[in-house]
Design a protein around this motif. Structure first.
Motif, PDB file in Angstrom:
ATOM      1  N   ASP A  92     122.292 -14.313  11.924  1.00  0.00           N
ATOM      2  CA  ASP A  92     122.437 -13.026  11.241  1.00  0.00           C
ATOM      3  C   ASP A  92     123.824 -12.424  11.415  1.00  0.00           C
ATOM      4  O   ASP A  92     124.274 -11.634  10.583  1.00  0.00           O
ATOM      5  CB  ASP A  92     121.377 -12.040  11.757  1.00  0.00           C
ATOM      6  CG  ASP A  92     119.969 -12.427  11.333  1.00  0.00           C
ATOM      7  OD1 ASP A  92     119.847 -13.178  10.335  1.00  0.00           O
ATOM      8  OD2 ASP A  92     119.007 -11.996  11.994  1.00  0.00           O
ATOM      9  N   ASP A  93     124.511 -12.804  12.501  1.00  0.00           N
ATOM     10  CA  ASP A  93     125.847 -12.262  12.731  1.00  0.00           C
ATOM     11  C   ASP A  93     126.930 -13.077  12.032  1.00  0.00           C
ATOM     12  O   ASP A  93     128.131 -12.825  12.215  1.00  0.00           O
ATOM     13  CB  ASP A  93     126.156 -12.172  14.233  1.00  0.00           C
ATOM     14  CG  ASP A  93     126.163 -13.545  14.911  1.00  0.00           C
ATOM     15  OD1 ASP A  93     125.944 -14.561  14.223  1.00  0.00           O
ATOM     16  OD2 ASP A  93     126.390 -13.592  16.138  1.00  0.00           O
ATOM     17  N   GLY A  94     126.515 -14.051  11.205  1.00  0.00           N
ATOM     18  CA  GLY A  94     127.458 -14.849  10.452  1.00  0.00           C
ATOM     19  C   GLY A  94     128.006 -16.046  11.204  1.00  0.00           C
ATOM     20  O   GLY A  94     128.848 -16.778  10.674  1.00  0.00           O
ATOM     21  N   ARG A  95     127.537 -16.267  12.417  1.00  0.00           N
ATOM     22  CA  ARG A  95     128.006 -17.403  13.204  1.00  0.00           C
ATOM     23  C   ARG A  95     126.998 -18.550  13.168  1.00  0.00           C
ATOM     24  O   ARG A  95     125.832 -18.364  12.824  1.00  0.00           O
ATOM     25  CB  ARG A  95     128.253 -16.972  14.655  1.00  0.00           C
ATOM     26  CG  ARG A  95     129.292 -15.876  14.791  1.00  0.00           C
ATOM     27  CD  ARG A  95     129.656 -15.637  16.238  1.00  0.00           C
ATOM     28  NE  ARG A  95     130.662 -14.603  16.381  1.00  0.00           N
ATOM     29  CZ  ARG A  95     131.359 -14.390  17.492  1.00  0.00           C
ATOM     30  NH1 ARG A  95     131.156 -15.139  18.550  1.00  0.00           N
ATOM     31  NH2 ARG A  95     132.252 -13.422  17.532  1.00  0.00           N
ATOM     32  N   CYS A  96     127.486 -19.728  13.561  1.00  0.00           N
ATOM     33  CA  CYS A  96     126.616 -20.905  13.595  1.00  0.00           C
ATOM     34  C   CYS A  96     125.691 -20.816  14.805  1.00  0.00           C
ATOM     35  O   CYS A  96     126.162 -20.707  15.947  1.00  0.00           O
ATOM     36  CB  CYS A  96     127.463 -22.175  13.662  1.00  0.00           C
ATOM     37  SG  CYS A  96     126.486 -23.694  13.831  1.00  0.00           S
ATOM     38  N   ALA A  97     124.396 -20.898  14.577  1.00  0.00           N
ATOM     39  CA  ALA A  97     123.414 -20.780  15.656  1.00  0.00           C
ATOM     40  C   ALA A  97     123.293 -22.054  16.482  1.00  0.00           C
ATOM     41  O   ALA A  97     122.682 -22.036  17.558  1.00  0.00           O
ATOM     42  CB  ALA A  97     122.049 -20.403  15.077  1.00  0.00           C
ATOM     43  N   ILE A  98     123.855 -23.159  15.997  1.00  0.00           N
ATOM     44  CA  ILE A  98     123.729 -24.426  16.722  1.00  0.00           C
ATOM     45  C   ILE A  98     125.098 -24.994  17.087  1.00  0.00           C
ATOM     46  O   ILE A  98     125.230 -26.184  17.346  1.00  0.00           O
ATOM     47  CB  ILE A  98     122.921 -25.453  15.911  1.00  0.00           C
ATOM     48  CG1 ILE A  98     123.581 -25.713  14.548  1.00  0.00           C
ATOM     49  CG2 ILE A  98     121.483 -24.991  15.731  1.00  0.00           C
ATOM     50  CD1 ILE A  98     122.927 -26.842  13.757  1.00  0.00           C
ATOM     51  N   HIS A  99     126.110 -24.138  17.104  1.00  0.00           N
ATOM     52  CA  HIS A  99     127.476 -24.606  17.367  1.00  0.00           C
ATOM     53  C   HIS A  99     127.582 -25.357  18.683  1.00  0.00           C
ATOM     54  O   HIS A  99     128.295 -26.360  18.787  1.00  0.00           O
ATOM     55  CB  HIS A  99     128.439 -23.421  17.374  1.00  0.00           C
ATOM     56  CG  HIS A  99     129.874 -23.808  17.531  1.00  0.00           C
ATOM     57  ND1 HIS A  99     130.597 -24.381  16.501  1.00  0.00           N
ATOM     58  CD2 HIS A  99     130.725 -23.739  18.589  1.00  0.00           C
ATOM     59  CE1 HIS A  99     131.824 -24.637  16.910  1.00  0.00           C
ATOM     60  NE2 HIS A  99     131.923 -24.254  18.175  1.00  0.00           N
ATOM     61  N   LEU A 100     126.852 -24.916  19.690  1.00  0.00           N
ATOM     62  CA  LEU A 100     126.890 -25.552  21.012  1.00  0.00           C
ATOM     63  C   LEU A 100     125.645 -26.378  21.285  1.00  0.00           C
ATOM     64  O   LEU A 100     125.434 -26.818  22.418  1.00  0.00           O
ATOM     65  CB  LEU A 100     127.068 -24.481  22.103  1.00  0.00           C
ATOM     66  CG  LEU A 100     128.333 -23.629  22.008  1.00  0.00           C
ATOM     67  CD1 LEU A 100     128.335 -22.549  23.091  1.00  0.00           C
ATOM     68  CD2 LEU A 100     129.580 -24.497  22.115  1.00  0.00           C
ATOM     69  N   HIS A 101     124.849 -26.596  20.260  1.00  0.00           N
ATOM     70  CA  HIS A 101     123.578 -27.285  20.467  1.00  0.00           C
ATOM     71  C   HIS A 101     123.360 -28.381  19.422  1.00  0.00           C
ATOM     72  O   HIS A 101     122.376 -28.386  18.692  1.00  0.00           O
ATOM     73  CB  HIS A 101     122.414 -26.289  20.429  1.00  0.00           C
ATOM     74  CG  HIS A 101     122.594 -25.114  21.345  1.00  0.00           C
ATOM     75  ND1 HIS A 101     122.397 -25.191  22.710  1.00  0.00           N
ATOM     76  CD2 HIS A 101     122.991 -23.844  21.100  1.00  0.00           C
ATOM     77  CE1 HIS A 101     122.640 -24.023  23.260  1.00  0.00           C
ATOM     78  NE2 HIS A 101     123.004 -23.184  22.312  1.00  0.00           N
ATOM     79  N   GLY A 102     124.309 -29.312  19.368  1.00  0.00           N
ATOM     80  CA  GLY A 102     124.149 -30.430  18.442  1.00  0.00           C
ATOM     81  C   GLY A 102     124.574 -30.115  17.030  1.00  0.00           C
ATOM     82  O   GLY A 102     123.930 -30.563  16.075  1.00  0.00           O
TER      83      GLY A 102
END
Length: 300
Positions: A83-93
Motif C-alpha cells: 500500500d505504501d508503493g514499495r515492493c512487499a517481497i523485496h527482501l523475501h525472494g
C-alpha cells in the motif's frame, strides 16, 4: 518469473505459461527505435543465435516458453506492491526478472541500448523519466559503448539468463516437446499466438513435468495447486465486485486455469497412490532442490 519463484509466492501470484514468437535476426537487418538505429552484422546475429540455442525453442520458427505471473490488467499493479508503493517481497525472494528491468535477457548486451530506447517510449515508462540518455551525477550509467556499464545490472542479467537455462532443463524443454505436435507443428494452432504478444496457458504442463521427478515434488505440486485454487477463487470474487466488462475475459481464463488445476490434482493423487502400491519412487534430487530453493533462485 521462474517456476521456483511461483512456488515460493504461491499465495500471491497466479502462475501460467506464456508462449511467444521470437523473430530470427539476419545480417543487414535494420533495427530502429526513434532516432536510434543499428544495422545488424554477423556478430550480432551470432549473438542472437547463441542466446536462442541456450534459452529458446525451435520448431521452424523460434519460440520463448516462460513461467509468468497472471492477473487482471485492470488492476494496473503488481500483486507484490504494498500500500505504501514499495515492493512487499523485496527482501523475501523478489523475482530475478525484477532485478533485470529494464534490460532484456534475450537481447545481446551490445544492443541493450535499443531495448532502453524502446522502453523509454513505451506507455509503461512514459512520464516516469526513469530511462534517460547520458551520464548523470545522481544515477548510475547502465549501458555505455555497447557494454553493460552497471556491474549490478550485468550480474542480474547473467543470473536471469542462467535461471532461464535451468527452467529449460527442469521443465520447459519437456513442455515444448509435449506441445510440439498439437501447437508448434500446427499452423492453425500457432495462429493463436498473437503478433508481439503471448499465448497464455495453464501452468499444469509444467507441474506434471516436475511432479514426476519424485514423491516430494508431487507433494509440492499438490500443495501448489491447492494454494492456486484458493487464490484464483479470491481473485475472481474481487473482480465480480468491481463489475468491469474488461475483466470478463480474464475471469474466463482464470476459471479455465482452475478447472485444469482440479484435473491435474486428481491425476497427481492417483499417481501417488499407484506408486505407493508399487513401492516405486522415482527421484531427481536436483528438481526437489530447485522447487524448494529458499529464494526461488537457481540452485548451483
Amino acid at each position: 518469473m521462474t517456476l521456483a519463484e511461483l512456488f515460493r509466492h504461491r499465495d500471491r501470484f497466479i502462475g501460467c505459461i506464456a508462449i511467444g514468437r521470437v523473430p530470427r535476426r539476419r545480417p543487414g537487418e535494420r533495427v530502429r527505435v526513434g532516432r536510434h538505429e543499428a544495422v545488424l552484422d554477423e556478430a550480432d546475429c551470432a549473438a542472437f543465435e547463441e542466446i536462442a540455442d541456450a534459452l529458446l525453442y525451435r520448431a521452424g520458427e523460434t519460440f520463448s516458453i516462460v513461467a509468468q505471473g497472471y492477473d487482471y490488467p485492470s488492476l494496473a499493479r503488481c500483486p507484490a506492491l504494498a500500500d505504501d508503493g514499495r515492493c512487499a517481497i523485496h527482501l523475501h525472494g523478489k523475482p530475478l526478472t525484477c532485478e533485470v528491468v529494464p534490460l532484456d535477457p534475450l537481447v545481446p548486451d551490445r544492443l541493450q541500448h535499443l531495448v532502453l530506447a524502446e522502453r523509454s517510449q513505451s506507455a509503461v515508462y512514459v512520464g516516469s523519466a526513469c530511462i534517460q540518455e547520458g551520464p548523470r551525477a545522481d544515477a548510475t550509467l547502465l549501458v555505455d559503448e555497447g557494454c553493460i556499464a552497471d556491474v549490478k545490472a550485468q550480474a542480474a542479467l547473467t543470473r536471469r539468463r542462467r535461471a532461464l537455462e535451468q527452467e529449460r532443463a527442469v521443465w520447459a524443454q519437456a513442455v515444448f516437446d509435449a506441445l510440439r505436435a498439437d501447437l508448434f507443428d500446427s499452423p492453425a494452432a500457432l495462429a493463436r499466438i498473437p503478433a508481439g504478444g503471448f499465448l497464455t496457458i495453464s501452468l499444469v504442463p509444467a507441474l506434471l513435468t516436475v511432479a514426476a521427478a519424485s514423491t516430494l515434488c508431487r507433494t509440492l505440486c499438490i500443495d501448489y495447486v491447492d494454494s492456486q485454487l484458493a487464490l484464483i477463487e479470491r481473485s475472481i470474487a474481487q473482480a465480480l465486485t468491481r463489475r468491469r466488462l474488461d475483466d470478463r475475459p480474464v475471469t474466463q481464463q482464470l476459471r479455465g486455469f482452475a478447472n485444469a488445476y482440479r484435473h491435474a490434482r486428481t491425476r497427481l493423487v492417483e499417481a501417488a497412490n499407484v506408486e505407493a502400491d508399487r513401492d516405486a519412487f522415482p527421484s531427481r534430487p536436483e528438481v526437489e532442490a530447485y522447487l524448494a530453493s529458499p529464494a526461488g533462485n537457481p540452485a548451483h
